[in-house]
Design a protein around this motif. Structure first.
Motif, PDB file in Angstrom:
ATOM      1  N   ALA A 145       0.796  -1.229   0.000  1.00  0.00           N
ATOM      2  CA  ALA A 145       0.000   0.000   0.000  1.00  0.00           C
ATOM      3  C   ALA A 145       0.827   1.276   0.000  1.00  0.00           C
ATOM      4  N   PHE A 146       2.089   1.182   0.430  1.00  0.00           N
ATOM      5  CA  PHE A 146       2.956   2.358   0.468  1.00  0.00           C
ATOM      6  C   PHE A 146       4.332   1.954  -0.059  1.00  0.00           C
ATOM      7  N   TYR A 147       4.960   2.862  -0.760  1.00  0.00           N
ATOM      8  CA  TYR A 147       6.286   2.580  -1.321  1.00  0.00           C
ATOM      9  C   TYR A 147       7.297   2.868  -0.218  1.00  0.00           C
ATOM     10  N   ALA A 148       7.612   1.834   0.549  1.00  0.00           N
ATOM     11  CA  ALA A 148       8.384   2.011   1.774  1.00  0.00           C
ATOM     12  C   ALA A 148       9.659   1.187   1.782  1.00  0.00           C
ATOM     13  N   ASP A 149      10.221   0.927   0.606  1.00  0.00           N
ATOM     14  CA  ASP A 149      11.543   0.310   0.557  1.00  0.00           C
ATOM     15  C   ASP A 149      12.560   1.196   1.275  1.00  0.00           C
ATOM     16  N   ALA A 150      13.670   0.598   1.633  1.00  0.00           N
ATOM     17  CA  ALA A 150      14.829   1.379   2.078  1.00  0.00           C
ATOM     18  C   ALA A 150      15.939   1.082   1.087  1.00  0.00           C
ATOM     19  N   GLN A 151      16.113   1.966   0.127  1.00  0.00           N
ATOM     20  CA  GLN A 151      17.103   1.712  -0.917  1.00  0.00           C
ATOM     21  C   GLN A 151      17.585   3.045  -1.496  1.00  0.00           C
TER      22      GLN A 151
ATOM     23  N   ALA B 198       0.817  -5.271   2.925  1.00  0.00           N
ATOM     24  CA  ALA B 198       1.764  -4.504   3.740  1.00  0.00           C
ATOM     25  C   ALA B 198       2.882  -3.946   2.867  1.00  0.00           C
ATOM     26  N   PRO B 199       3.412  -2.776   3.217  1.00  0.00           N
ATOM     27  CA  PRO B 199       4.485  -2.174   2.419  1.00  0.00           C
ATOM     28  C   PRO B 199       5.843  -2.778   2.745  1.00  0.00           C
ATOM     29  N   GLY B 200       6.759  -2.564   1.822  1.00  0.00           N
ATOM     30  CA  GLY B 200       8.127  -3.036   2.033  1.00  0.00           C
ATOM     31  C   GLY B 200       8.735  -3.465   0.724  1.00  0.00           C
ATOM     32  N   GLY B 201       9.580  -4.512   0.785  1.00  0.00           N
ATOM     33  CA  GLY B 201      10.089  -5.082  -0.453  1.00  0.00           C
ATOM     34  C   GLY B 201      11.578  -5.264  -0.543  1.00  0.00           C
ATOM     35  N   VAL B 202      12.375  -4.700   0.372  1.00  0.00           N
ATOM     36  CA  VAL B 202      13.822  -4.788   0.161  1.00  0.00           C
ATOM     37  C   VAL B 202      14.544  -5.518   1.284  1.00  0.00           C
ATOM     38  N   ALA B 203      13.875  -5.805   2.377  1.00  0.00           N
ATOM     39  CA  ALA B 203      14.540  -6.433   3.521  1.00  0.00           C
ATOM     40  C   ALA B 203      14.861  -7.898   3.249  1.00  0.00           C
ATOM     41  N   TYR B 204      15.628  -8.488   4.159  1.00  0.00           N
ATOM     42  CA  TYR B 204      15.941  -9.911   4.214  1.00  0.00           C
ATOM     43  C   TYR B 204      17.173 -10.252   3.411  1.00  0.00           C
ATOM     44  N   ARG B 205      18.300  -9.700   3.803  1.00  0.00           N
ATOM     45  CA  ARG B 205      19.610 -10.062   3.270  1.00  0.00           C
ATOM     46  C   ARG B 205      19.615 -10.068   1.740  1.00  0.00           C
ATOM     47  N   CYS B 206      19.162  -8.976   1.151  1.00  0.00           N
ATOM     48  CA  CYS B 206      19.107  -8.984  -0.315  1.00  0.00           C
ATOM     49  C   CYS B 206      19.996  -7.929  -0.945  1.00  0.00           C
ATOM     50  N   SER B 207      20.605  -7.056  -0.146  1.00  0.00           N
ATOM     51  CA  SER B 207      21.527  -6.053  -0.677  1.00  0.00           C
ATOM     52  C   SER B 207      20.912  -5.266  -1.834  1.00  0.00           C
ATOM     53  N   PHE B 208      19.703  -4.746  -1.583  1.00  0.00           N
ATOM     54  CA  PHE B 208      19.020  -3.902  -2.567  1.00  0.00           C
ATOM     55  C   PHE B 208      18.665  -4.668  -3.838  1.00  0.00           C
ATOM     56  N   ARG B 209      17.895  -5.731  -3.692  1.00  0.00           N
ATOM     57  CA  ARG B 209      17.334  -6.500  -4.814  1.00  0.00           C
ATOM     58  C   ARG B 209      18.360  -7.330  -5.580  1.00  0.00           C
ATOM     59  N   VAL B 210      19.561  -7.462  -5.038  1.00  0.00           N
ATOM     60  CA  VAL B 210      20.572  -8.288  -5.694  1.00  0.00           C
ATOM     61  C   VAL B 210      20.167  -9.764  -5.651  1.00  0.00           C
ATOM     62  N   THR B 211      19.482 -10.168  -4.579  1.00  0.00           N
ATOM     63  CA  THR B 211      19.061 -11.561  -4.451  1.00  0.00           C
ATOM     64  C   THR B 211      18.152 -11.965  -5.600  1.00  0.00           C
ATOM     65  N   GLU B 212      17.177 -11.119  -5.919  1.00  0.00           N
ATOM     66  CA  GLU B 212      16.269 -11.417  -7.024  1.00  0.00           C
ATOM     67  C   GLU B 212      17.023 -11.468  -8.351  1.00  0.00           C
ATOM     68  N   ALA B 213      17.962 -10.537  -8.512  1.00  0.00           N
ATOM     69  CA  ALA B 213      18.736 -10.490  -9.762  1.00  0.00           C
ATOM     70  C   ALA B 213      19.567 -11.749  -9.936  1.00  0.00           C
TER      71      ALA B 213
END
Length: 783
Positions: free
Chosen positions: A318-324, A357-372
């Protein structure tokens, strides 16, 4: 040689000094902080994913003895506190006023004399909800017929972002002999730290002074935001982040519970403490992943990669609440070219709002590197199946070679160093790859399903160079302040913040390495904004790349002054003496020396004429470049074809994180990261029904692996020093979680590849694997 010079520094597996207090139950967490007349806060959360709030009636709650105040969004709105900034430049409701936009959203808070009364009073608050249709599927978010999640937005789009050369990539695909395509979903998961979020606030409105204990990975940034939001002078706000019971990125964002705790203390003029419960943590705090990815790989007839094309859809809630970093809307996903020499690439990303819930970047991903990393490693393995080439061989054909470094990727990264083929070859050797392949072939003849998967990942860490990296405008430097006191002991104050990584040990070792002071004689302070230099904190594997570098730099800065003091004590010129850790000595007579302890004493008792007394300095380190840890993982699994259950037979990890300061702590980080990677691959997903209600709000439904489920990991290392880091370190906190999920999935798919199965989306639960097997079986013709 001075005795101090022989004290362990970098490269020694010193026991973690902080563990002594933890194993004795002497850690200090926010839940341990109390004060006279302290009140307690509890949060009322929405049971519905979307609803209009017709009214909130707290009359009955006020009648309960011990209730001090009920705080609603309407009350906060009167004080201009109904909305707060996010770390991605959006705003987020502190307490819902007109509408709830996800299940678990904060609706009201009760402050009472004790926590039991506060929680009991929540049941007495009457909220009249008008249920509304929830947007759950992000693929529907941009349809013109889909209602808006946010009335303050023109559509449901968070961002559109792209990088790379579209036309050059199109030409590469036009020239390709083969194109591999993969559609895959990296599911929403959650860091689930052992300690949930918490806040203790003691605000004096008359003096404008606030002392706040916070579960924060970035206390200085949180101080800046809270001071501006609350209208308090920043120099009067003290944030203390004490011992943190795990975080993994979950404690980087600013949460409504923090803001309301501070507001309640301001309102009541007494300390207030809030301790989040597990359901609240899983429902409302920063999640990870939730990427729908479409990848295409263009290859020539020899299996050389010509180009990469990626389209991704990111569900931000619901909110763009990444930390990146603000410059990069999809984080650092454009590291998706990975360890491969790919001439051209184009990545386009769309972020959308949904009623989650908002979010999207947490959990040991180093700013979406895990997905990449997951996408490129799955694509390369899929291409190997389609080309009938061994997955290891296809990787070797396409690796960036050691002589190509520094290497400029097609998406703009400047890789500093690496030897990817050596890492993979070592992993394959230690795993006994050829024997595993023979076992697989023999097993298939007997009905066994054995699979071998691999992942050759490159992470990007150490954000970052201030010209490109910031959080809400604050540059991503970090800091270290060091004082050598008259007895030759040291006090080190850091801008980074530990959440269990062992900073008190590791950073003391850096000082020991640089100055020859025993790490036991170095006290490390962090997490108190009144007692540490300004820094951006710990996330994205940046503690050692930035804070460690700042520590090395400040040590060397002090050595410049120490050398002049030593020369003065020895009555020679500066050029006549040399340094080795722990002592200065005469070049012409090496047995004539002055120890660092003697220099420290002289700095306060006998400094050279005209020199300012003391031996202390501060360094704000702005890294010249990112760091690029890498590694290769090889895993063997076996699947029960009757149930779909799979087990790990062997897991071999080769990690190169540059110079290892404390190898034991590094191994612990890798073990933890691999366990989390296994959890994501095998069991973890935050799921929602069609109406938007979460079915993953407790540890009965959201699974965390225990020692029983966790496989054994065999660890090996390579060391390729980072050429621009003062210590040669690269960082390691996130690498195992970046690289391991693809290895597990590749192994399971490899076991089923002869059945024509090319993809199963995580988590690879037994029912999904069994269903894939069943769907691959030939269908009997109707009788």
């Amino acid at each position: 040689m001075a005795e101090a010079a022989r004290k362990p520094g970098i490269g020694y597996s010193l026991p973690r000094r902080e563990d002594d207090r933890f194993i004795r139950g002497q850690g200090t967490f926010v839940a341990d902080v109390s004060a006279p007349h302290m009140a307690h806060m509890a949060v009322l959360r929405s049971p519905l994913p979307r609803a209009r709030i017709r009214s909130i009636n707290a009359t009955r709650a006020f009648t309960l003895p011990g209730v001090l105040v009920v705080i609603t969004g309407e009350l906060l709105a009167r004080r201009n506190l109904a909305w707060m900034p996010t770390l991605s430049g959006d705003v987020q409701a502190v307490l819902a006023v007109d509408e709830v936009r996800f299940q678990g959203q904060e609706v009201a808070c009760v402050v009472a004399e004790d926590p039991y009364t506060a929680h009991d009073a929540l049941q007495l608050i009457e909220v009249d909800y008008e249920p509304l249709p929830a947007l759950v599927d992000p693929t529907e978010a941009l349809s013109p017929d889909t209602p808006l999640v946010r009335a303050d937005k023109s559509d449901n789009r968070c961002y559109e972002w792209e990088v790379g050369e579209a036309e050059a990539t199109d030409r590469a695909f036009a020239a390709a002999a083969h194109v591999t395509t993969l559609d895959t979903y990296y599911p929403r998961c959650h860091p689930a730290p052992l300690e949930c979020c918490a806040c203790f606030a003691d605000v004096d409105p008359d003096e404008g002074r606030a002392r706040i204990y916070l579960t924060s990975q970035a206390p200085h940034a949180h101080r800046t935001i809270l001071a501006q939001l609350m209208g308090l002078p920043e120099q009067q706000v003290q944030i203390i982040s004490p011992d943190i019971g795990g975080a993994f990125g979950n404690k980087v964002p600013l949460y409504p519970g923090y803001v309301v705790t501070v507001a309640a203390s301001y309102l009541l003029r007494r300390p207030v403490r809030w301790i989040e419960d597990r359901t609240g943590n899983l429902l409302s705090t920063g999640f990870a992943r939730d990427f729908r990815m479409h990848g295409e790989l263009a290859l020539n007839a020899d299996g050389r990669i010509l180009g990469l094309r990626v389209r991704l859809l990111s569900d931000h809630g619901a909110f763009y609440a990444d930390a990146q970093p603000s410059k990069f809307r999809a984080g650092l996903f454009h590291i998706v070219t990975g360890s491969y020499d790919i001439p051209t690439a184009h990545i386009s990303a769309t972020g959308v709002y949904t009623n989650k819930a908002p979010g999207g970047v947490a959990y040991r991903c180093s700013f979406r590197v895990t997905e990449a990393s997951y996408l490129i490693e799955r694509l390369v393995t899929t291409a190997a199946f389609e080309l009938d080439v061994d997955p290891a061989e296809l990787r070797r054909r396409n690796f960036i070679l050691p002589e190509q470094f520094p290497y400029r990727s097609a998406t703009g990264f400047s890789y500093d160093s690496g030897d990817y083929r050596a890492a993979l070859d070592l992993a394959l050797e230690k795993a006994g790859y050829e024997e595993l392949r023979r076992e697989q072939e023999e097993g298939r003849r007997r009905g066994r399903l054995v699979g071998i998967g691999m992942s050759s990942f490159t992470e990007v860490a150490g954000a970052g160079p201030s010209k490109d990296y910031d959080l809400i405008g604050i540059k991503m430097f970090d800091s270290a302040e060091l004082a050598i006191i008259p007895t030759g002991k040291a006090i080190l104050k850091l801008g980074v913040q530990s959440q269990g990584q062992g900073h008190e040990t590791t950073f003391a070792q850096i000082v020991g390495h640089e100055l020859g002071i025993s790490p036991a004689d170095v006290v490390v302070h962090h997490g108190d904004t009144d007692n540490s230099p300004y820094g951006l904190g710990s996330f994205g594997s940046r503690s050692t790349p930035t804070g460690g570098a700042a520590t090395a730099v400040v040590c060397r800065r002090l050595l410049n002054k120490a050398k002049k003091i030593a020369a003065n004590l020895m009555e020679v010129d500066d050029d006549d003496i040399a340094w080795e850790p722990g002592r200065f000595y005469l070049k012409s007579a090496e047995d004539q020396e002055v120890t660092i302890q003697q220099v420290a004493a002289a700095a306060y008792t006998n400094p050279p004429d005209g020199m300012e007394p003391g031996l202390d300095a501060v360094s704000y380190y702005d890294p010249p470049q990112l760091t690029f840890p890498f590694g290769s993982y090889v895993v063997a699994v076996e699947i029960n074809p009757e149930t779909g259950e799979w087990k790990v037979l062997k897991f071999v990890a080769v990690d190169d994180c540059g110079v290892r300061i404390n190898p034991m702590i590094v191994d612990g980080q890798i073990m933890g990261g691999l366990t989390e990677g296994y959890a994501i691959a095998a069991m973890q997903s935050i799921d929602f029904d069609a109406q938007g209600s979460s079915s993953s709000s407790n540890f009965e439904d959201y699974l965390v692996p225990t020692a029983w489920e966790t496989p054994r990991f065999e660890l090996h290392e390579m060391v390729t020093p980072c050429p621009h880091h003062p210590l040669g370190a690269k960082g390691v906190g996130e690498s195992p979680t970046v690289g391991s999920p693809a290895a597990f999935v590749n192994a399971v798919v490899d076991a089923l590849s002869h059945l024509g199965i090319r993809n199963i989306d995580m988590p690879l639960t037994s029912d999904k694997v069994w269903e894939a097997i069943e769907e691959s079986r030939p269908r009997k013709a109707p009788g």
